[in-house]
Scaffold this motif. Structure first.
Motif, PDB file in Angstrom:
ATOM      1  N   ARG A  68      71.381 -28.553 -43.726  1.00 12.70           N
ATOM      2  CA  ARG A  68      70.360 -28.654 -44.067  1.00 12.70           C
ATOM      3  C   ARG A  68      69.871 -27.765 -44.603  1.00 12.70           C
ATOM      4  NH1 ARG A  68      68.739 -30.046 -37.517  1.00 12.70           N
ATOM      5  NH2 ARG A  68      70.879 -28.723 -38.213  1.00 12.70           N
ATOM      6  N   GLY A  69      68.633 -28.158 -45.679  1.00 14.57           N
ATOM      7  CA  GLY A  69      67.479 -27.473 -46.357  1.00 14.57           C
ATOM      8  C   GLY A  69      68.737 -26.154 -47.016  1.00 14.57           C
ATOM      9  N   ALA A  70      70.129 -26.267 -47.250  1.00 13.15           N
ATOM     10  CA  ALA A  70      70.444 -25.717 -47.860  1.00 13.15           C
ATOM     11  C   ALA A  70      70.157 -24.946 -49.705  1.00 13.15           C
ATOM     12  CB  ALA A  70      71.655 -25.596 -48.019  1.00 13.15           C
ATOM     13  N   ASP A  71      69.820 -23.575 -49.820  1.00 16.12           N
ATOM     14  CA  ASP A  71      69.832 -23.724 -52.052  1.00 16.12           C
ATOM     15  C   ASP A  71      71.612 -23.288 -51.875  1.00 16.12           C
ATOM     16  OD1 ASP A  71      69.718 -21.831 -53.818  1.00 16.12           O
ATOM     17  OD2 ASP A  71      68.585 -20.670 -53.095  1.00 16.12           O
ATOM     18  N   LEU A  72      71.384 -24.320 -52.908  1.00 19.70           N
ATOM     19  CA  LEU A  72      73.201 -24.308 -53.698  1.00 19.70           C
ATOM     20  C   LEU A  72      72.616 -24.713 -54.829  1.00 19.70           C
ATOM     21  CD1 LEU A  72      74.656 -26.820 -50.850  1.00 19.70           C
ATOM     22  CD2 LEU A  72      75.583 -24.503 -51.384  1.00 19.70           C
ATOM     23  N   ARG A  73      71.708 -23.782 -55.670  1.00 16.25           N
ATOM     24  CA  ARG A  73      71.318 -24.065 -56.257  1.00 16.25           C
ATOM     25  C   ARG A  73      72.555 -23.503 -57.459  1.00 16.25           C
ATOM     26  NH1 ARG A  73      65.527 -21.289 -57.200  1.00 16.25           N
ATOM     27  NH2 ARG A  73      66.764 -20.507 -55.469  1.00 16.25           N
ATOM     28  N   GLY A  74      73.622 -23.760 -58.794  1.00 17.27           N
ATOM     29  CA  GLY A  74      74.340 -23.188 -58.647  1.00 17.27           C
ATOM     30  C   GLY A  74      75.127 -23.533 -58.431  1.00 17.27           C
ATOM     31  N   ALA A  75      75.456 -23.556 -57.208  1.00 14.70           N
ATOM     32  CA  ALA A  75      76.985 -23.350 -56.724  1.00 14.70           C
ATOM     33  C   ALA A  75      77.915 -24.009 -57.242  1.00 14.70           C
ATOM     34  CB  ALA A  75      76.856 -23.807 -54.968  1.00 14.70           C
ATOM     35  N   ASN A  76      78.973 -23.040 -57.109  1.00 13.81           N
ATOM     36  CA  ASN A  76      80.435 -24.066 -57.755  1.00 13.81           C
ATOM     37  C   ASN A  76      81.287 -24.700 -56.383  1.00 13.81           C
ATOM     38  OD1 ASN A  76      83.092 -24.290 -58.551  1.00 13.81           O
ATOM     39  ND2 ASN A  76      83.548 -21.775 -59.311  1.00 13.81           N
ATOM     40  N   LEU A  77      81.092 -26.153 -56.204  1.00 16.28           N
ATOM     41  CA  LEU A  77      81.451 -26.282 -55.226  1.00 16.28           C
ATOM     42  C   LEU A  77      82.483 -27.875 -55.920  1.00 16.28           C
ATOM     43  CD1 LEU A  77      77.511 -27.475 -53.536  1.00 16.28           C
ATOM     44  CD2 LEU A  77      79.783 -26.185 -52.307  1.00 16.28           C
ATOM     45  N   ARG A  78      83.373 -27.158 -56.544  1.00 14.28           N
ATOM     46  CA  ARG A  78      84.193 -28.207 -57.334  1.00 14.28           C
ATOM     47  C   ARG A  78      85.729 -27.950 -56.728  1.00 14.28           C
ATOM     48  NH1 ARG A  78      87.020 -27.251 -63.182  1.00 14.28           N
ATOM     49  NH2 ARG A  78      85.640 -27.703 -64.197  1.00 14.28           N
ATOM     50  N   GLY A  79      85.656 -29.116 -56.009  1.00 13.14           N
ATOM     51  CA  GLY A  79      87.107 -29.355 -54.511  1.00 13.14           C
ATOM     52  C   GLY A  79      86.573 -29.182 -53.717  1.00 13.14           C
ATOM     53  N   ALA A  80      85.553 -29.238 -53.319  1.00 15.70           N
ATOM     54  CA  ALA A  80      84.930 -28.877 -51.533  1.00 15.70           C
ATOM     55  C   ALA A  80      85.094 -29.851 -50.574  1.00 15.70           C
ATOM     56  CB  ALA A  80      83.039 -28.071 -51.096  1.00 15.70           C
ATOM     57  N   ASP A  99      77.850 -27.418 -59.597  1.00 14.15           N
ATOM     58  CA  ASP A  99      79.169 -27.638 -60.344  1.00 14.15           C
ATOM     59  C   ASP A  99      79.621 -28.654 -59.156  1.00 14.15           C
ATOM     60  OD1 ASP A  99      81.735 -29.221 -61.459  1.00 14.15           O
ATOM     61  OD2 ASP A  99      82.036 -26.460 -62.153  1.00 14.15           O
ATOM     62  N   LEU A 100      80.239 -29.576 -59.060  1.00 15.58           N
ATOM     63  CA  LEU A 100      80.698 -30.781 -57.916  1.00 15.58           C
ATOM     64  C   LEU A 100      81.645 -31.383 -58.208  1.00 15.58           C
ATOM     65  CD1 LEU A 100      76.737 -32.335 -56.726  1.00 15.58           C
ATOM     66  CD2 LEU A 100      78.057 -30.337 -55.961  1.00 15.58           C
ATOM     67  N   ILE A 101      82.366 -31.425 -59.692  1.00 12.86           N
ATOM     68  CA  ILE A 101      83.817 -31.907 -60.254  1.00 12.86           C
ATOM     69  C   ILE A 101      84.724 -31.780 -58.559  1.00 12.86           C
ATOM     70  CG2 ILE A 101      85.137 -29.507 -61.374  1.00 12.86           C
ATOM     71  CD1 ILE A 101      85.317 -31.813 -63.097  1.00 12.86           C
ATOM     72  N   GLY A 102      84.862 -33.077 -58.759  1.00 17.19           N
ATOM     73  CA  GLY A 102      85.568 -33.629 -57.295  1.00 17.19           C
ATOM     74  C   GLY A 102      85.548 -33.118 -56.248  1.00 17.19           C
ATOM     75  N   ASP A 129      80.218 -19.485 -54.779  1.00 21.67           N
ATOM     76  CA  ASP A 129      81.667 -19.842 -55.489  1.00 21.67           C
ATOM     77  C   ASP A 129      82.198 -20.462 -54.008  1.00 21.67           C
ATOM     78  OD1 ASP A 129      83.584 -20.397 -56.423  1.00 21.67           O
ATOM     79  OD2 ASP A 129      84.146 -18.884 -57.143  1.00 21.67           O
ATOM     80  N   ARG A 130      82.126 -21.245 -53.192  1.00 19.44           N
ATOM     81  CA  ARG A 130      82.663 -22.323 -52.554  1.00 19.44           C
ATOM     82  C   ARG A 130      83.464 -23.113 -53.555  1.00 19.44           C
ATOM     83  NH1 ARG A 130      79.716 -21.748 -48.006  1.00 19.44           N
ATOM     84  NH2 ARG A 130      82.296 -22.016 -46.984  1.00 19.44           N
ATOM     85  N   ARG A 131      84.663 -22.896 -54.037  1.00 21.11           N
ATOM     86  CA  ARG A 131      85.208 -23.416 -55.165  1.00 21.11           C
ATOM     87  C   ARG A 131      86.575 -24.474 -53.815  1.00 21.11           C
ATOM     88  NH1 ARG A 131      88.379 -23.163 -60.820  1.00 21.11           N
ATOM     89  NH2 ARG A 131      89.692 -24.461 -60.303  1.00 21.11           N
ATOM     90  N   GLY A 132      86.592 -25.484 -53.408  1.00 21.90           N
ATOM     91  CA  GLY A 132      87.754 -26.106 -52.628  1.00 21.90           C
ATOM     92  C   GLY A 132      87.642 -25.695 -51.325  1.00 21.90           C
ATOM     93  N   ALA A 133      86.502 -25.364 -51.312  1.00 22.02           N
ATOM     94  CA  ALA A 133      85.959 -24.796 -49.461  1.00 22.02           C
ATOM     95  C   ALA A 133      85.823 -25.537 -48.492  1.00 22.02           C
ATOM     96  CB  ALA A 133      84.404 -24.310 -49.357  1.00 22.02           C
TER      97      ALA A 133
END
Length: 296
Positions: free
Chosen positions: A207-219, A235-238, A195-199
């Motif tokens: 590089r090569g990071a496993d970000l499957r299913g990550a919450n990257l909203r507004g990151a 989730d890549l919204i914003g 959960d990296r929302r707004g991070a």
């Protein structure tokens, strides 16, 4: 004006084609309404409501083919989601701001509102194509119908909208959609850390990071190294991908990713994308293939 490009249909049933920018039916509102600030994205300062000096009398850009070379990369990543032609042809009935200057100020202000409404329509339409979100399809259709109704309001009514409230309501609904879609790759303690929302991930080495299913909203992923990263079902919204390196990354099945985010990033023929998006023309040369859908 944004760079012209051929995209796959955004939704399987071919619906909501009106959410694609149609510059031929617009009075170049994106070249006049927004303000530009001299920066890496724009070569000049331009106040809101003043036509860009590169805009011709026929509402075409005089340097359209060389926008990036001339320092206007910001223009190439702008997407109005079809709001330009809606305001030009529907809200103002085809009356352009040059021939009817009394409409100019209001037209430009309405364009800013309409763009946000059309962006919400885009995300709601995508959400309705996601099978894991079927339990929410009823609510999504109601929300979409309501936003569509608002886009047909008069200029005065549009300017009087509580836009923040409408955005918040849709955002909350889309977050519930996101939870359902990402559920299959969440659950473990390791996955909950995604959960990296707004991070703040500016310049991060992913590089090569496993970000499957990550919450990257507004990151903030500006300049991040995402080469070979696995972003399936993320989730890549914003998320801000300006100058992020997506070479070899897998974004198939990612949700709420839009073309302008890719246009602002770097990638190559090995970058795998959802079927509704395409490899930008400025990416590394090679076969620009659309990535397959996860599970296909």
């Amino acid at each position: 004006m944004s760079e012209r490009r051929e995209h796959a249909e955004p939704f399987p049933d071919g619906s909501h084609g009106d959410l694609r920018a149609d510059c031929e039916r617009c009075f170049a509102l994106c070249c006049v309404a927004p303000a530009f600030a001299a920066s890496a994205d724009f070569a000049i300062d331009k106040p809101a409501g003043q036509a860009c000096p590169n805009l011709r009398q026929d509402f075409r850009c005089g340097i359209h083919r060389d926008l990036r070379k001339r320092g206007f990369s910001g223009c190439t990543v702008f997407d109005c989601f079809g709001a330009g032609q809606k305001v030009s042809q529907v809200t103002f009935g085809g009356q352009d701001w040059r021939r009817a200057p009394r409409t100019a100020k209001q037209m430009f202000e309405v364009f800013a509102v309409m763009r946000q409404l059309h962006e919400l329509l885009w995300y709601l339409s995508e959400a309705l194509t996601l099978q894991p979100a079927r339990p929410l399809h009823g609510e999504l259709r109601l929300a979409l119908d309501e936003i569509e109704r608002l886009t047909l309001d008069s200029p005065g009514a549009l300017l009087g909208l509580n836009l923040a409230a409408h955005r918040q309501g849709v955002s909350d609904l889309l977050l519930r959609v996101s939870e359902l879609v990402r559920a299959e790759v969440r659950g473990s303690k390791k996955d909950r850390k995604k959960d990296r929302r707004g991070a703040d991930l500016i310049g991060a080495d992913l590089r090569g990071a496993d970000l499957r299913g990550a919450n990257l909203r507004g990151a903030y992923l500006i300049g991040a190294d995402l080469r070979g990263a696995d972003l399936r079902l993320a989730d890549l919204i914003g998320a801000d991908f300006r100058n992020a390196d997506l070479r070899g990354a897998d974004l198939t099945g990612s949700i709420f990713l839009i073309q302008s985010q890719l246009d602002a990033a770097k990638g190559d023929a090995g970058t795998r994308l959802p079927p509704s998006l395409t490899h930008p023309a400025h990416w590394s040369p090679g076969d620009r293939k659309v990535g397959p859908v996860v599970g296909a």
